[in-house]
Scaffold this motif. Structure first.
Motif, short mmCIF file in Angstrom:
data_model
loop_
_atom_site.label_atom_id
_atom_site.label_comp_id
_atom_site.label_asym_id
_atom_site.label_seq_id
_atom_site.Cartn_x
_atom_site.Cartn_y
_atom_site.Cartn_z
N HIS B 121 61.89 64.84 -4.83
CA HIS B 121 62.46 66.02 -4.17
C HIS B 121 63.35 66.80 -5.13
O HIS B 121 63.24 68.01 -5.26
N HIS B 243 73.51 69.26 4.48
CA HIS B 243 72.38 69.65 3.64
C HIS B 243 71.40 70.53 4.43
O HIS B 243 71.00 71.60 3.98
N SER B 254 63.49 78.28 -0.37
CA SER B 254 63.51 79.31 -1.39
C SER B 254 62.13 79.94 -1.55
O SER B 254 61.11 79.34 -1.20
C1 HEM Z 1 68.72 61.70 1.06
C2 HEM Z 1 68.30 62.61 0.29
C3 HEM Z 1 67.79 64.00 0.65
C4 HEM Z 1 67.18 64.45 1.79
C5 HEM Z 1 66.81 63.64 3.03
C6 HEM Z 1 66.92 65.85 1.61
C7 HEM Z 1 66.27 66.67 2.52
C8 HEM Z 1 65.94 67.98 2.31
C9 HEM Z 1 65.03 68.75 3.12
C10 HEM Z 1 64.29 68.23 4.35
C11 HEM Z 1 64.95 70.00 2.59
C12 HEM Z 1 64.03 71.11 3.08
C13 HEM Z 1 62.98 71.46 2.05
C14 HEM Z 1 62.16 70.35 1.49
O1 HEM Z 1 61.73 69.46 2.24
O2 HEM Z 1 61.95 70.36 0.27
C15 HEM Z 1 65.83 70.03 1.46
C16 HEM Z 1 66.05 71.13 0.64
C17 HEM Z 1 66.86 71.13 -0.48
N1 HEM Z 1 67.37 70.02 -1.12
FE1 HEM Z 1 67.38 68.16 -0.34
N2 HEM Z 1 67.39 66.25 0.37
C18 HEM Z 1 67.90 65.14 -0.24
C19 HEM Z 1 68.41 65.07 -1.52
C20 HEM Z 1 68.50 66.16 -2.37
C21 HEM Z 1 68.78 66.08 -3.77
C22 HEM Z 1 68.95 64.80 -4.56
C23 HEM Z 1 68.84 67.37 -4.24
C24 HEM Z 1 69.12 67.87 -5.64
C25 HEM Z 1 69.75 67.27 -6.54
C26 HEM Z 1 68.60 68.25 -3.12
C27 HEM Z 1 68.62 69.63 -3.17
C28 HEM Z 1 68.05 70.44 -2.23
C29 HEM Z 1 68.02 71.88 -2.30
C30 HEM Z 1 68.66 72.76 -3.39
C31 HEM Z 1 67.27 72.32 -1.21
C32 HEM Z 1 66.85 73.75 -0.86
C33 HEM Z 1 65.48 73.91 -1.47
C34 HEM Z 1 64.79 75.19 -1.18
O3 HEM Z 1 65.36 76.03 -0.49
O4 HEM Z 1 63.67 75.34 -1.69
N3 HEM Z 1 68.37 67.48 -2.02
N4 HEM Z 1 66.41 68.79 1.30
#
Ligand code: HEM
Lengths: 431, 257
Positions: B121, B243, B254
């Motif tokens: 991710h 988040h 995005s």
């Molecule tokens: C337990 C860990 C995590 C969970 C369950 C989680 C879950 C999610 C979900 C469901 C989204 C929606 C879009 C997608 O599925 O790609 C998302 C977006 C995002 N996540 Fe996570 N995430 C986690 C960890 C992280 C980590 C490690 C990072 C970066 C270092 C991160 C950065 C982001 C960012 C910047 C977005 C917005 C992306 C976009 O708008 O394209 N997340 N996250």
């Protein structure tokens, strides 16, 4: 080495039979898809032939005598990848490979090429399995995820690069990235909700299969008196454990992990490039892209793979088919920089005073961390410095220099047995 | 009137679901707005934001794995006592005695999978440049989630109390001994003294705080158990809420401007 062990032979033969059948199905599926959906009959025939090849391999395996790599080739690989030299070749070799893949990405992302590489690496994995030392490491239940990680990363890197290459081509022609074509809005119910549901079901199926076919390990009850050799941290921390070879614990275990975490958090505030937001591209953010890949693929994932598969007893480096012999002794004669300087270069004995002894290392480190940044700012990073301003530039350059210190120290250790650049055991300060 | 229709028209059904079946456009919008679980999502979204080839669904998969771990973890807690006397035997019995034997496998492989998917991710978010404004802060939240995921996995590794467990944790926590200033073998620890008495000893340093003892022992098991089952999951759940909230508030998934 190992004598004939019917239980092992049987387990391998059974596993490989199913494994090759799976690969056959994979290629047959690809062939079907090419033929029905893309109407590329010639390609379909090729992959169908490959599928048949795998069926033959499966039949041979189920017959009880699976084919393996030729003995000579195994021995050759073992001699190449063993001891300190093996570590150099493995690390620098994988780096060279990444550079080649990057440089010629337009060629490597072609589906035909990528699929061939996938087949070859899966075939190589299968042929290697008949080697007992290889099998015992790779088929260890807790190591299965690392094999999965390697292939998943390969796949997703291919996918992202494929899209980036496409987008870069379009941008060159003045077109918007492909993602832009899909900016039409759709309702979340049903489109997204159903996708999520299907993802969940698929994942549940994978987990259930995994759980049914591979038992969770449970070793002997904990016993303080019996230290296993090697003692390994959980696999996702093996990169850190590998750093312990080159750094003292306070650096490898505390300072550098802190830098990694802070460095990751700092990325959005350092990267001032407005382009490449919300679509796959490489050309528009080459510097950020390559630095991240060095950090993630090379210094994190490659070190984990190295730590899992090639580090054996006493944290020695073993060839992929080499039995882990706890009595293998490698003469390690690591020398501090101060000893090199005073004894070998100056022909004197090492001075008593700490500063007198270590001045060269201290000067070198200070020059690396504090002299190099302004020099770079005035030369190759001039544009960065102007755009980023002093503080942001300094943070970026420090993070990069600290990151690159690891491979520098690794190479120095392997080539000239350099132990520490600065060694002040009196203060628990070795560097 | 079919059976489905009858059920959907019953008072009971209507009291739970506040909207008609999402069969037409209007009700598909209503369902997203009125259902507690679904309202995490927007009503409509750019096609590109739900393309699997764009997001790889990796954030979603990670979240799903977190839920799997929660459910299987609760079931495991019914059978497990975190003391050196019982831990190993309870795990052993789990496979032989209870019909839920597979829970341990699901929990362990799910944990490995979650570490992998959280990396993937992050990889995706980086490669699409999705950390760029206005999503900088959500990236930071993500990094903390990544660290917490690793810590969850690490603390859980000890609980079976077998050779694999204690030695992996021993190797992993030995480094805390060398924390600058705060570890009894770290640089600068000799600076922290009070009236000539060392403050940082092997009974008071960072490693001792982590383990609750001078080596991986009963106290460690208890400490890791509490961290693993309560403290870290709560922190993760809180941060996940932030988040997801931020994904929405930062303008959804995005995409090119
Ligand atoms: C337990 C860990 C995590 C969970 C369950 C989680 C879950 C999610 C979900 C469901 C989204 C929606 C879009 C997608 O599925 O790609 C998302 C977006 C995002 N996540 Fe996570 N995430 C986690 C960890 C992280 C980590 C490690 C990072 C970066 C270092 C991160 C950065 C982001 C960012 C910047 C977005 C917005 C992306 C976009 O708008 O394209 N997340 N996250």
């Amino acid at each position: 080495m190992h004598g004939y062990d019917p239980a092992f032979e049987k387990a391998v033969a059974e596993f490989l039979g199913i494994y090759y059948l799976g690969l056959a199905a994979l290629n047959a599926g690809a062939a079907y898809w090419l033929w029905q959906k893309l109407h590329k009959v010639r390609d379909a025939v090729v992959w169908l032939a490959v599928a048949l090849g795998f069926v033959v391999l499966a039949a041979v395996s189920m017959g009880g005598a699976p084919w393996g790599l030729p003995h000579g080739l195994r021995e050759l690989l073992n001699t190449i990848f063993t001891g300190n030299r093996g570590a150099v070749i493995f690390t620098l070799g994988s780096f060279a490979l990444l550079v080649i893949l990057f440089r010629f990405r337009r060629f490597f992302v072609r589906p035909r090429v990528a699929w061939t590489i996938l087949n070859l690496s899966l075939l190589y994995l299968g042929l290697s399995m008949t080697s007992r030392p290889f099998w015992e490491i790779v088929a260890k239940p807790d190591n299965v995820p690392i094999v999965a990680l390697a292939f998943l990363l390969g796949f997703f890197t291919w996918l992202a690069t494929y899209k980036a290459v496409q987008n870069d081509e379009r941008i060159k022609q003045g077109l918007p990235p492909l993602e832009k074509e899909d900016s039409e809005k759709v309702l979340v119910w049903p489109d997204l909700v159903y996708t999520e549901l299907i993802c969940m079901l698929a994942l549940t199926a994978v987990l259930l299969f995994w759980a049914i076919f591979i038992k969770a390990p449970l070793e002997q009850p904990a016993n303080r008196a019996d230290t296993p050799n090697p003692s390994k941290a959980p696999w996702y921390f093996l990169g850190l454990q590998e750093m312990l070879v080159y750094y003292d614990p306070w650096m490898a275990g505390v300072v550098l992990p802190t830098f990694i975490i802070l460095g990751l958090m700092a990325i959005p505030y350092i990267d001032f490039n407005k382009k490449g937001n919300g679509y796959y591209t490489i050309e528009e953010r080459k510097f950020a892209y390559s630095m991240f890949q060095i950090g993630f693929l090379q210094l994190w994932v490659v070190l984990i793979i190295l730590g899992t598969f090639l580090r054996g007893p006493n944290w020695n480096f073993f060839g992929p088919y080499e039995p882990w012999d706890a009595h293998k002794v490698l003469v390690l004669n690591n020398v501090n920089l101060s000893e090199y300087f005073w004894i070998d270069l100056m022909g004197m004995s090492v001075p008593e005073g700490i500063l007198a002894r270590e001045w060269l290392g201290i000067v070198l480190l200070i020059a690396y961390l504090f002299l190099l940044p302004p020099i770079l700012a005035a030369t190759i990073f001039r544009q960065f410095f102007i755009k980023m301003g002093f503080i942001r530039y300094m943070i970026m350059i420090q993070l990069l220099l600290w990151m690159l210190l690891l491979p520098i120290k690794m190479v120095l250790r392997w080539t000239i047995n350099l132990k520490y650049i600065i060694a002040i055991p009196e203060w628990f300060f070795n560097f | 009137m079919g059976l489905g229709q009858t059920i959907r028209n019953s008072q009971l059904w209507k009291s739970i679901f506040r909207h008609p079946a999402p069969l037409d456009r209007r009700n598909r919008i209503v369902v997203m707005l009125t259902n507690f679980f679904l309202h995490l999502h927007p009503v409509s979204i750019k096609k590109q934001g739900i393309a699997l080839s764009y997001t790889w669904c990796m954030g979603g998969v990670t979240f799903f794995l977190f839920l799997v771990e929660t459910v299987t973890g609760v079931l495991l807690m019914f059978y497990y006592r975190p003391t050196t006397e019982w831990a190993y035997r309870d795990i052993q019995n789990l496979a032989d005695v209870t019909s839920l034997g597979i829970m341990r496998e699901l929990h362990r492989w799910g944990a490995h999978a979650m570490v992998i998917t959280v990396w993937l991710h992050m990889y995706r978010v980086f490669l699409t440049g999705s950390y760029k404004p206005p999503r900088e802060f959500n990236w930071v939240v993500g990094v903390i989630l990544l660290v917490l995921t690793l810590l969850l996995s690490f603390t859980g590794y000890l609980l079976p109390w077998d050779q694999l467990a204690i030695w992996a944790i021993t190797v992993g926590s030995n480094m805390a001994r060398a924390t600058p200033l705060l570890g009894h073998e770290g640089p600068g620890q000799q600076l922290l003294t009070l009236g000539g008495v060392d403050l940082i000893t092997n009974m008071s340093d960072a490693r001792y705080v982590l383990l609750g003892a001078r080596e991986v022992a009963n106290e460690t098991l208890n400490r890791f158990y509490v961290l693993h089952c309560i403290a870290i999951p709560l922190a993760v759940a809180t941060l996940l809420a932030i988040h997801f909230w931020r994904v929405r508030k930062d303008g959804g998934i995005s995409g090119p401007l």
